[in-house]
Each structure stands twice: as structure tokens, then as C-alpha cells.
Design a protein around this motif. Sequence first.
Motif, PDB file in Angstrom:
ATOM      1  N   LYS A 236       0.548  -1.322   0.499  1.00  0.00           N
ATOM      2  CA  LYS A 236       0.088  -0.177  -0.366  1.00  0.00           C
ATOM      3  C   LYS A 236       0.873   1.155  -0.177  1.00  0.00           C
ATOM      4  N   TYR A 237       0.436   1.682  -0.891  1.00  0.00           N
ATOM      5  CA  TYR A 237       2.203   3.438  -1.296  1.00  0.00           C
ATOM      6  C   TYR A 237       0.389   4.688  -0.790  1.00  0.00           C
ATOM      7  N   SER A 238       1.366   5.559  -0.260  1.00  0.00           N
ATOM      8  CA  SER A 238       0.377   6.577  -0.415  1.00  0.00           C
ATOM      9  C   SER A 238       1.123   8.038  -0.483  1.00  0.00           C
ATOM     10  N   LEU A 239       0.401   9.180  -0.595  1.00  0.00           N
ATOM     11  CA  LEU A 239       0.899  10.031  -1.360  1.00  0.00           C
ATOM     12  C   LEU A 239       0.041  11.351  -0.462  1.00  0.00           C
ATOM     13  N   SER A 240       0.115  12.177   0.213  1.00  0.00           N
ATOM     14  CA  SER A 240      -0.788  13.228   0.452  1.00  0.00           C
ATOM     15  C   SER A 240      -0.016  14.678  -0.362  1.00  0.00           C
ATOM     16  N   LEU A 241      -1.344  15.552  -0.662  1.00  0.00           N
ATOM     17  CA  LEU A 241      -1.167  16.255  -1.954  1.00  0.00           C
ATOM     18  C   LEU A 241      -1.664  17.603  -0.745  1.00  0.00           C
TER      19      LEU A 241
ATOM     20  N   GLY B 257       1.843   6.803 -14.950  1.00  0.00           N
ATOM     21  CA  GLY B 257       3.196   7.483 -15.200  1.00  0.00           C
ATOM     22  C   GLY B 257       3.941   5.573 -13.949  1.00  0.00           C
ATOM     23  N   THR B 258       5.316   6.276 -14.383  1.00  0.00           N
ATOM     24  CA  THR B 258       5.583   5.110 -13.523  1.00  0.00           C
ATOM     25  C   THR B 258       6.115   5.437 -12.336  1.00  0.00           C
ATOM     26  N   ILE B 259       6.256   4.064 -11.296  1.00  0.00           N
ATOM     27  CA  ILE B 259       6.976   4.054 -10.536  1.00  0.00           C
ATOM     28  C   ILE B 259       8.021   4.021 -10.300  1.00  0.00           C
ATOM     29  N   THR B 260       8.982   4.030  -9.536  1.00  0.00           N
ATOM     30  CA  THR B 260      10.275   3.847  -9.838  1.00  0.00           C
ATOM     31  C   THR B 260      10.778   3.688  -8.006  1.00  0.00           C
ATOM     32  N   PHE B 261      12.325   2.727  -7.541  1.00  0.00           N
ATOM     33  CA  PHE B 261      12.200   2.196  -6.993  1.00  0.00           C
ATOM     34  C   PHE B 261      13.879   2.772  -6.991  1.00  0.00           C
ATOM     35  N   ASP B 262      14.764   3.108  -6.135  1.00  0.00           N
ATOM     36  CA  ASP B 262      15.916   3.865  -6.019  1.00  0.00           C
ATOM     37  C   ASP B 262      16.833   2.904  -5.120  1.00  0.00           C
TER      38      ASP B 262
ATOM     39  N   TYR C 206      10.610   5.293  -3.185  1.00  0.00           N
ATOM     40  CA  TYR C 206       9.773   5.218  -4.033  1.00  0.00           C
ATOM     41  C   TYR C 206       9.656   6.743  -5.122  1.00  0.00           C
ATOM     42  N   PHE C 207       9.647   6.712  -5.917  1.00  0.00           N
ATOM     43  CA  PHE C 207       8.789   7.874  -6.613  1.00  0.00           C
ATOM     44  C   PHE C 207       8.470   7.770  -8.486  1.00  0.00           C
ATOM     45  N   TRP C 208       7.368   8.667  -7.353  1.00  0.00           N
ATOM     46  CA  TRP C 208       5.865   8.558  -8.871  1.00  0.00           C
ATOM     47  C   TRP C 208       6.272   9.661  -9.432  1.00  0.00           C
ATOM     48  N   LYS C 209       5.904   9.781 -10.791  1.00  0.00           N
ATOM     49  CA  LYS C 209       5.868  10.475 -12.495  1.00  0.00           C
ATOM     50  C   LYS C 209       4.567   9.849 -12.716  1.00  0.00           C
ATOM     51  N   CYS C 210       3.589  10.465 -12.762  1.00  0.00           N
ATOM     52  CA  CYS C 210       2.032  10.473 -12.855  1.00  0.00           C
ATOM     53  C   CYS C 210       1.394  11.644 -13.535  1.00  0.00           C
TER      54      CYS C 210
ATOM     55  N   SER D  57      -4.848  16.470 -12.886  1.00  0.00           N
ATOM     56  CA  SER D  57      -5.761  16.846 -12.206  1.00  0.00           C
ATOM     57  C   SER D  57      -5.938  17.714 -11.131  1.00  0.00           C
ATOM     58  N   PHE D  58      -4.167  17.974 -10.218  1.00  0.00           N
ATOM     59  CA  PHE D  58      -4.274  18.668  -8.705  1.00  0.00           C
ATOM     60  C   PHE D  58      -2.915  19.147  -9.115  1.00  0.00           C
ATOM     61  N   THR D  59      -2.210  19.176 -10.608  1.00  0.00           N
ATOM     62  CA  THR D  59      -1.025  20.776 -10.140  1.00  0.00           C
ATOM     63  C   THR D  59      -1.351  21.117 -11.792  1.00  0.00           C
ATOM     64  N   ASP D  60      -2.060  21.468 -12.111  1.00  0.00           N
ATOM     65  CA  ASP D  60      -2.646  22.128 -13.050  1.00  0.00           C
ATOM     66  C   ASP D  60      -1.376  22.284 -14.552  1.00  0.00           C
ATOM     67  N   GLY D  61      -0.905  21.416 -14.474  1.00  0.00           N
ATOM     68  CA  GLY D  61      -0.425  19.896 -15.714  1.00  0.00           C
ATOM     69  C   GLY D  61       0.998  20.142 -15.398  1.00  0.00           C
ATOM     70  N   LYS D  62       1.162  21.000 -14.331  1.00  0.00           N
ATOM     71  CA  LYS D  62       2.822  20.989 -14.201  1.00  0.00           C
ATOM     72  C   LYS D  62       3.372  19.782 -13.926  1.00  0.00           C
ATOM     73  N   LYS D  63       4.811  19.202 -14.182  1.00  0.00           N
ATOM     74  CA  LYS D  63       5.177  17.863 -14.090  1.00  0.00           C
ATOM     75  C   LYS D  63       6.188  17.888 -12.546  1.00  0.00           C
ATOM     76  N   LYS D  64       5.708  17.042 -11.707  1.00  0.00           N
ATOM     77  CA  LYS D  64       6.062  16.811 -10.868  1.00  0.00           C
ATOM     78  C   LYS D  64       6.606  14.980 -10.165  1.00  0.00           C
ATOM     79  N   THR D  65       7.392  15.325  -9.678  1.00  0.00           N
ATOM     80  CA  THR D  65       7.483  13.548  -9.091  1.00  0.00           C
ATOM     81  C   THR D  65       7.560  13.566  -7.519  1.00  0.00           C
ATOM     82  N   TYR D  66       6.492  12.577  -6.730  1.00  0.00           N
ATOM     83  CA  TYR D  66       5.681  12.363  -6.063  1.00  0.00           C
ATOM     84  C   TYR D  66       6.723  11.332  -5.259  1.00  0.00           C
TER      85      TYR D  66
END
Length: 147
Positions: free
Chosen positions: A35-40, A111-116, A120-124, A130-139
Motif C-alpha cells: 500500500k503506497y500513500s501520497l498527500s498532496l 505514469g511510472t513508479i521507480t524504486f532507487d 519510491y518515486f512516482w511520475k504521474c 488533475s491536481f497541479t494544473d499540468g505541472k510535471k512533478k515527481t512524488y
Amino acid sequence: MISIDELNSMVHNKTSKENNLNLQVNSTSKNWYGKYSLSLNEDSEDWRDIHEIILEISKDSVTYKATGFQLYEFYKLEIKERKEAAIHLNFSKALDNTENQVFLEQTKDFGTITFDGSKYFWKCPYIDKSFTDGKKKTYILKKEAYK
């Protein structure tokens, strides 16, 4: 009339095809299960801007759930590509009648979830639209152990 050899050949070919299908569906490494979680916007002064996203990966499915003020999205996703340290996700179907048609028409790419090795990083693109007006972020995702 079909001979026993032809019948055995047909049964073997069908079983072989079914096994290949099952391998493709269930071949995601157990290391990804969990289970992965993210708070925006968790630092926002307005609680209505905070959104919680939960991604659950199991042997049988991948689900995405987003909740917050006037927000509830629940989708089944599919893993389109698997690599040792990355998986790529796409929208499969809406659950609980929650389809967000506007954003899903723009992209079904989750998007893609990567593990370093430690995080865990998610580019989605879907979350970006949906939430950042199209600004590309890494979560950065927080992972709980798979039960």
C-alpha cells in the motif's frame, strides 16, 4: 474424427496459452506488493486543498484511490511495463462509478513508479493534470508492508 494425439495436442496448446496469460498477469515481483500513500497540499492552510492518494498493488490487482474535499476517485489500474526497479501504470476501469471523464479523456497514463533502493518515486501525468494544473512533478510515495 479426431485422433487421441490431435486431442492431446489441442489440450496441451490451450493449457500452454493459459499458462502464458497467467504468467503475464501475475508476474509482478512481490517486492512491489503493498500500500503506497501520497498527500498532496498537506501544508496548505485550507484543509479543502488536501488530497490523499492510496495506491494498492497486490498479486491480483492495482487500485488507485484519491480522497479529499469533494473528491473521491477509485480506479483499477493495469501494469503495462515491468522492470526490475520500475513499473508503468495505465487506467483500466472506474470503480464505484467514480470516473473523472475530463481528466481521463486527457490522459489514461498513471505514469511510472521507480524504486532507487530506499525510496519510491512516482511520475504521474494523471495526477499532474488533475491536481497541479499540468505541472510535471515527481512524488515520493510512502510504502506500507504488504499483508
